[in-house]
Design a protein around this motif. Structure first.
Motif, mmCIF file in Angstrom:
data_model
loop_
_atom_site.group_PDB
_atom_site.id
_atom_site.type_symbol
_atom_site.label_atom_id
_atom_site.label_comp_id
_atom_site.label_asym_id
_atom_site.label_seq_id
_atom_site.Cartn_x
_atom_site.Cartn_y
_atom_site.Cartn_z
ATOM 1 N N ILE A 119 -19.410 69.051 -42.129
ATOM 2 C CA ILE A 119 -20.019 68.426 -40.970
ATOM 3 C C ILE A 119 -20.444 69.533 -40.012
ATOM 4 C CG2 ILE A 119 -19.627 66.857 -39.023
ATOM 5 C CD1 ILE A 119 -19.122 65.259 -41.434
ATOM 6 N N ARG A 150 -29.907 56.670 -47.873
ATOM 7 C CA ARG A 150 -29.963 56.911 -46.436
ATOM 8 C C ARG A 150 -29.587 55.670 -45.628
ATOM 9 N NH1 ARG A 150 -36.410 56.895 -45.765
ATOM 10 N NH2 ARG A 150 -36.009 58.972 -45.022
ATOM 11 N N LEU A 200 -33.061 58.345 -57.567
ATOM 12 C CA LEU A 200 -31.983 59.343 -57.517
ATOM 13 C C LEU A 200 -30.728 58.816 -58.204
ATOM 14 C CD1 LEU A 200 -32.397 60.340 -53.745
ATOM 15 C CD2 LEU A 200 -33.436 61.444 -55.725
ATOM 16 N N GLU A 206 -25.885 55.256 -46.131
ATOM 17 C CA GLU A 206 -25.205 56.548 -46.029
ATOM 18 C C GLU A 206 -24.201 56.766 -47.158
ATOM 19 O OE1 GLU A 206 -24.602 57.293 -41.734
ATOM 20 O OE2 GLU A 206 -23.067 58.696 -42.416
ATOM 21 N N PHE A 243 -28.097 65.614 -43.808
ATOM 22 C CA PHE A 243 -28.380 64.266 -43.316
ATOM 23 C C PHE A 243 -27.800 64.093 -41.913
ATOM 24 C CE2 PHE A 243 -27.413 59.743 -42.911
ATOM 25 C CZ PHE A 243 -28.563 59.145 -43.399
ATOM 26 N N PHE A 252 -35.921 54.301 -51.679
ATOM 27 C CA PHE A 252 -35.776 55.755 -51.708
ATOM 28 C C PHE A 252 -34.751 56.225 -52.739
ATOM 29 C CE2 PHE A 252 -37.440 55.361 -47.302
ATOM 30 C CZ PHE A 252 -38.518 56.213 -47.450
ATOM 31 N N ILE A 256 -15.235 66.621 -47.941
ATOM 32 C CA ILE A 256 -16.383 67.395 -48.420
ATOM 33 C C ILE A 256 -15.922 68.774 -48.888
ATOM 34 C CG2 ILE A 256 -18.601 68.429 -47.765
ATOM 35 C CD1 ILE A 256 -18.944 66.046 -45.803
ATOM 36 N N PRO A 299 -17.852 68.931 -52.542
ATOM 37 C CA PRO A 299 -19.101 69.053 -51.768
ATOM 38 C C PRO A 299 -20.097 67.919 -52.028
ATOM 39 C CG PRO A 299 -18.491 71.160 -52.739
ATOM 40 C CD PRO A 299 -17.562 70.145 -53.319
ATOM 41 N N ASP A 300 -19.991 67.241 -53.183
ATOM 42 C CA ASP A 300 -20.900 66.123 -53.453
ATOM 43 C C ASP A 300 -20.772 65.004 -52.413
ATOM 44 O OD1 ASP A 300 -22.166 67.194 -55.618
ATOM 45 O OD2 ASP A 300 -20.846 66.260 -57.098
ATOM 46 N N TYR A 301 -19.637 64.937 -51.736
ATOM 47 C CA TYR A 301 -19.481 63.944 -50.665
ATOM 48 C C TYR A 301 -20.390 64.256 -49.474
ATOM 49 C CZ TYR A 301 -15.237 61.913 -52.774
ATOM 50 O OH TYR A 301 -14.343 61.271 -53.595
ATOM 51 N N GLY A 302 -20.934 65.456 -49.465
ATOM 52 C CA GLY A 302 -21.821 65.843 -48.360
ATOM 53 C C GLY A 302 -23.295 65.643 -48.688
ATOM 54 N N VAL A 303 -23.576 65.173 -49.909
ATOM 55 C CA VAL A 303 -24.978 64.973 -50.305
ATOM 56 C C VAL A 303 -25.317 63.489 -50.198
ATOM 57 C CG1 VAL A 303 -26.663 65.254 -52.159
ATOM 58 C CG2 VAL A 303 -24.817 66.926 -51.888
ATOM 59 N N ILE A 304 -26.089 63.141 -49.185
ATOM 60 C CA ILE A 304 -26.398 61.720 -48.976
ATOM 61 C C ILE A 304 -27.560 61.313 -49.888
ATOM 62 C CG2 ILE A 304 -27.114 59.968 -47.295
ATOM 63 C CD1 ILE A 304 -24.286 61.094 -46.794
ATOM 64 N N ARG A 355 -13.846 63.337 -42.914
ATOM 65 C CA ARG A 355 -15.015 63.478 -43.769
ATOM 66 C C ARG A 355 -15.184 64.940 -44.200
ATOM 67 N NH1 ARG A 355 -20.465 60.129 -42.162
ATOM 68 N NH2 ARG A 355 -21.704 60.749 -43.950
ATOM 69 N N ALA A 356 -15.035 65.843 -43.224
ATOM 70 C CA ALA A 356 -15.189 67.270 -43.510
ATOM 71 C C ALA A 356 -14.146 67.719 -44.532
ATOM 72 C CB ALA A 356 -15.060 68.073 -42.223
ATOM 73 N N VAL A 378 -24.437 66.117 -41.883
ATOM 74 C CA VAL A 378 -23.526 66.305 -43.009
ATOM 75 C C VAL A 378 -24.302 66.936 -44.163
ATOM 76 C CG1 VAL A 378 -23.903 63.905 -43.743
ATOM 77 C CG2 VAL A 378 -21.928 65.115 -44.581
ATOM 78 N N ASN A 379 -23.668 67.889 -44.831
ATOM 79 C CA ASN A 379 -24.231 68.458 -46.061
ATOM 80 C C ASN A 379 -23.092 69.000 -46.919
ATOM 81 O OD1 ASN A 379 -23.544 70.932 -44.924
ATOM 82 N ND2 ASN A 379 -25.645 71.419 -44.314
ATOM 83 N N ARG A 380 -23.441 69.707 -47.968
ATOM 84 C CA ARG A 380 -22.412 70.177 -48.902
ATOM 85 C C ARG A 380 -21.384 71.085 -48.239
ATOM 86 N NH1 ARG A 380 -23.510 69.222 -54.305
ATOM 87 N NH2 ARG A 380 -21.978 70.766 -54.926
#
Lengths: 425, 578
Positions: free
Chosen positions: A107, B495, B539, B498, A86, B535, B483, B487-492, B479-480, A102-104
């Motif tokens: 960043i 939208r 989900l 966010e 995203f 959207f 994640i 890792p689920d914190y990186g799946v938006i 944020r990184a 951002v993804n799994r």
């Protein structure tokens, strides 16, 4: 954080993004595509009906089949794609653009010389058409209902009313009927249908689903699940007429009341939006007002056929690949009031305008119409149409290079009803 | 105490020709008779009521038009609470009940909060504008005034402890007539020296323009109340309840109080759909149903007359038009209306909000919206903010306030029933006053219990609630880091707002799990944006179904029966043929 440098970054992996990426790659650009969903294909994934690809491939494909063709082309070129990724922000820099995603994995930041925004569109909601009453479950936009039925195999309705005669609404009327739901009727506030003629025939008339024009849903009932809707007749300004309300019992209301191009990323970059298309103002290369930012597909304007989306996106992808900074020399394309809109809205005379696709929709139902393009009062192009309807988008290909344009040129698009023209003669 | 009703009855006679009569009974003004129309009932009761009085009007006027539907209650019964004997039973999971429950956990007490709905803050507490009021409009002598200043000052600490978004953005009250300035200056001085509302200042039109350039260009001057702020009202309620649970309280949703057994002025038993409870002390924080609860407890000495208000939420793109809370004041309208007339503000989440209006109604749970509400508010507030446009609306909602005819709170021990505390008549600024009111009510409950048992402080009490991280607001390094851990914190998933899958799962794992689409939406915001869940709702529904291990068709939007789908296609449940 990881870094990557590309010539072109395409945002969105639907039909527009795929075509743009393929085209940019074929024009020797180093391309990255970023898609927020897990799979490529965009909304086509859930459009399991056929009718896609008649113009592009000369055959009737389903949405997923059409998407597959482009995914195959995309994969054959080994173009890198980040899925389930995203884009959180884009920063404009001296060299181009910094795309933060951002993804799994965390960043990442990617750099590009040019951007293609292929972010598609979203659906208008119940509150945007001022439906009042309670807030039960069972009110869906057509695309959401389609997601439930076609992707999740779940029934969102047993007995439903459809508001809006847009194409997705018509398609969902048929789809839900085929899955065993009762569609009580399609209600449309406008005096004319919003969807394609072929969809009216194949989705409503073939299944005896009534279409009620100049009627709308004004209120919903039910505290937990939807129990019914209030239908009102509307006047010529589409305002409900008091005293005409009737109640219809149903367990779902499906809305197909319009699509809005998604341009939040574009706007964050300062891209100016045309209130008519709700997409960016663009030139003959699909470049927005921000140099290096290109827009295509339903993010630029809502198309009726995916074939046009692919075509327009390929043009945008190519232009992005070939993009070199140069000062703009704009000349506007004026469309008179008989058009709903035209795209592009202007030309950049510093670019090649020999083969520019112009997309337009008429502002009303017109029979026997003559489209005329004039430059400084001199007619440079004309075309006759047996009929024009706002739901059916039209496309022209014009060689503006041949018109001898300058920045001062006054280019006008007009629609003349043949009858009037004859009278004048 | 005696009170002469003759003057009141003369007025009532004049208005209603003898159809309504007031009598003074048990220290209340009881109105009886019959009136056709609800507005007349309101008018009669107002005639008899004195603003802020401790002597309340009890409305027993028969009104054929005002036939409200029975209170919505869970359809199921079970015995999960049968025989429970909490030290304190809190009735109502709005801001009052939730904050009281949390304050009660500062003692070593067995606290049970019951809420009839499927989530907290489903009525007035979740259906208001979220303003933290400065108290500029409140006069001395009311409970509203007693609590407002203390409570307003508590918000920084409370919201920090509870991890709730709060911004002290200030409130502007705009005036278009320059000749009013000396009068308003006097008014502010009066408020300052008489009522202790000290922070208020007058600013010029030019100063206003510098601070909020897009507000009414015709404003000549404005009152600025820097102490005003914005908070997420349901967020605060949920946070209070979660912190209560962390500290040992029990929250039982889907639990409606249906009756009580009262003996010798003491509540012995409380009947619910989940069993009979034997609480030592009962706290009535039942909002619009506080009067019904008081009646069950044999302690009815006030009446609630519901008043609905509708707010509109606008796109965050319009949220940038202003940073604060503002309204243009029409003094004449102000004197008549029982509301500050609504305003425009930027919410704690960055949306623009317009509203609310105020409409008297007999329907306590009817939260339908009407086009007139939107029209009234927008007609008025376009003056405050000329850029305000209906086109930017993404949603609207109605809440029902729970005022008494005296238009003040009722925060006191039962008058006839000994083990009861009322926290009733809570309307604006009840969200603001809640932190201070809760401390008082909890103290009163502790005092009551001390008469019968030893009440000790809870040494383990932790005021801090760890909220769910909002990743969109963090810097990239933070944020990184998160994640990497999850890792689920990186799946938006959503939208527009966010919102990641990780945050949604956090909401489902939170201390009070409300596994509905709305429950998740209120906690971490998927579906709150401009596409209104178009959207993300499939989900989110799927994530909830997976988490619960149930079919998708069992996931609800909110209350019982609010299923989203009817089952698989190609099956009889789904409507197709098997």
């Amino acid at each position: 954080m990881t870094n990557d440098r590309y010539d072109v970054i395409v945002i969105g992996g639907g039909p527009a993004g795929l075509a743009a990426a393929v085209s940019a790659h074929d024009n020797d650009a180093r391309v990255l595509l970023i898609e927020r969903e897990a799979r490529l294909g965009g909304i086509l994934k859930q459009c399991i009906h056929d009718g896609f690809g008649l113009l592009r491939f000369g055959e009737k494909l389903s949405g997923p089949e059409y998407a597959e063709r482009y995914i195959d082309m995309f994969r054959a070129r080994d173009i890198p794609a980040l899925t389930l990724t995203f884009v959180t922000k884009i920063v404009k820099t001296e060299q181009g653009f910094e795309v933060h995603a951002v993804n799994r994995q965390g960043i990442s930041v990617h750099y590009a010389h040019a951007l293609v925004l292929a972010t598609g569109c979203r659906e208008r909601t119940a509150k945007q058409v001022f439906i009042h009453g309670t807030r039960p479950s069972g009110v869906f936009t057509a695309g959401t209902a389609q997601h439930f039925v076609n992707l999740l195999g779940e029934m969102p309705a047993k007995k439903c009313v459809i508001l809006g005669s847009g194409d997705i609404g018509l398609i969902m009327a048929r789809r839900l009927t085929l899955e065993g739901a009762r569609v009580l009727g399609v209600y449309e506030a406008k005096p004319t249908p919003s969807g394609l003629t072929r969809n009216l025939q194949q989705c409503l008339y073939d299944y005896d689903i009534p279409l009620h024009l100049s009627h709308t849903v004004t209120r919903v009932f039910g505290v937990d699940r939807l129990e019914g809707v209030e239908i009102s007749e509307v006047d010529e300004n589409m305002k409900p007429i008091p005293g005409t309300q009737t109640r219809l019992d149903c367990d779902a209301l499906i809305l197909s009341v319009g699509l809005i191009p998604e341009n939040e990323l574009a706007e964050s970059l300062g891209v100016e939006i045309d209130p008519k298309t709700k997409g960016p103002y663009c030139d003959g290369q699909c470049m927005t007002g921000v140099p290096g930012v290109f827009s295509c597909g339903n993010a630029l304007h809502v198309n009726d056929l995916v074939d046009y989306v692919s075509e327009n996106a390929a043009a945008a992808g190519k232009a992005a690949a070939l993009y070199t900074p140069a000062p703009q020399k704009y000349v506007p394309l004026h469309a008179d009031g008989s058009f709903l809109y035209i795209v592009p809205q202007r030309l950049d005379l510093n670019r090649d305008n020999t083969k520019v696709a112009v997309y337009f929709r008429s502002g009303g139902d017109f029979n026997k119409t003559r489209l005329s393009v004039t430059a400084d009062g001199r007619e440079v192009f004309a075309k006759k149409y047996a009929f024009l309807r706002p739901p059916e988008m039209e496309k022209l290909e014009l060689d503006f290079g041949a018109f001898g344009l300058t920045e001062e040129s006054d280019i006008r698009f007009a629609l003349q009803l043949q009858a009037e023209k004859e009278r004048e003669a | 105490m005696r009170m002469d009703m003759s003057k009141c009855n003369r007025k009532l006679n004049k208005q209603f020709g003898g159809r309504v009569r007031a009598s003074f009974e048990n220290d209340c003004i009881v109105l009886r008779g019959e009136l056709e129309r609800w507005p007349d009932v309101i008018s009669a009761c107002r005639t008899a009521a004195r603003k802020y009085s401790r002597i309340h009007v009890v409305n027993d006027i028969v009104c054929p038009e005002a036939q409200d539907a029975p209170m919505r209650r869970p359809s199921f019964t079970d015995h999960t609470l049968e025989g429970a004997a909490p030290d304190v039973l809190v009735i109502g999971g709005g801001i009052s009940g939730a904050s009281i429950a949390r304050e009660l956990t500062k003692w070593k007490l067995n606290v049970l909060l019951v809420e009839k709905e499927s989530d907290l803050a489903l009525q007035a507490s979740g259906r208001n504008d979220g303003e933290v009021h400065p108290g500029i409009d409140l006069g001395k002598g009311s409970l509203k005034h007693k609590y407002i200043r203390t409570a307003n000052r508590m918000f920084d600490t409370v919201c920090k402890d509870l991890n709730v978004e709060f911004h002290r953005v200030g409130q502007y009250v705009l005036f278009g007539d320059v000749w009013l300035k000396p009068l308003i200056r006097l008014y502010c001085l009066w408020r300052k020296y008489h009522d202790g509302i000290e922070d208020t200042v007058l600013i010029s039109g030019a100063q206003l323009k510098r601070k909020e350039p897009l507000l009414d260009p015709e404003a000549k001057f404005a009152i600025l109340n820097p102490s005003a702020g914005v908070v997420c009202p349901y967020g605060l309620t949920i946070a209070y309840a979660e912190n209560a649970v962390q500290n040992g309280a029990k929250v039982s949703l889907g639990t409606a109080v249906l009756g009580m057994e009262v003996e010798n002025g003491t509540i012995r038993a409380v009947h619910t759909n989940r069993g009979t409870l034997y609480p030592k002390v009962v706290i009535n924080a039942a909002g619009v149903f506080a009067e019904e609860i008081a009646k069950m407890a044999d302690d009815r000495f006030y009446s609630i007359h519901p008043r609905r208000g509708t707010n509109s939420i606008l796109d965050k793109k319009a949220g940038v038009y202003m940073h604060s809370i503002a309204s243009v004041i029409d003094l004449r309208a102000q004197l008549r209306a029982h509301t500050k007339g609504g305003g425009t503000m930027r919410t704690a989440h960055g949306n623009l909000l317009a509203g609310p209006d105020a409409v008297e109604t007999w329907q306590k749970e009817n939260t339908e919206t009407h086009p007139e509400s939107i029209r009234v508010v927008f007609d008025k507030q376009k003056k405050t903010l000329p850029r305000l446009s209906e086109r930017d609306i993404i949603t609207y909602f109605t809440g029902v306030r729970a005022p008494t005819f005296e238009e003040d709170f009722i925060i006191e021990r039962g008058r006839r029933t000994k083990n009861l505390i009322h926290c009733a008549g809570i309307q604006s600024p009840g969200l603001t006053t809640a932190p201070a009111v809760a401390i008082d009510v909890a103290q009163t409950a502790a005092d009551m219990l001390s008469e019968k048992m030893t009440v000790e402080k809870n040494p383990a009490f932790d005021p801090v609630r760890k909220g769910i991280p909002a990743l969109r607001e963090m810097d990239e390094a933070q944020r990184a880091e998160l994640i990497k851990e999850n890792p689920d914190y990186g799946v938006i998933v959503c939208r527009c707002e966010e919102v990641s899958k990780g945050e949604i799962l956090d909401a489902l794992r939170s201390p009070i799990c409300v596994p509905t689409v709305d429950g998740v939406k209120k906690r971490v915001r998927p579906g709150m944006g401009r596409c209104q869940g178009g959207f993300c709702s499939p989900l989110v529904t799927q994530i909830i179904a997976d988490y619960l291990g149930v079919p998708l068709s069992e996931v609800r939007k909110s209350g019982e029966g609010s299923v989203i789908t009817f089952g698989k296609t190609k099956t009889p449940e789904g409507g197709g043929e098997a």
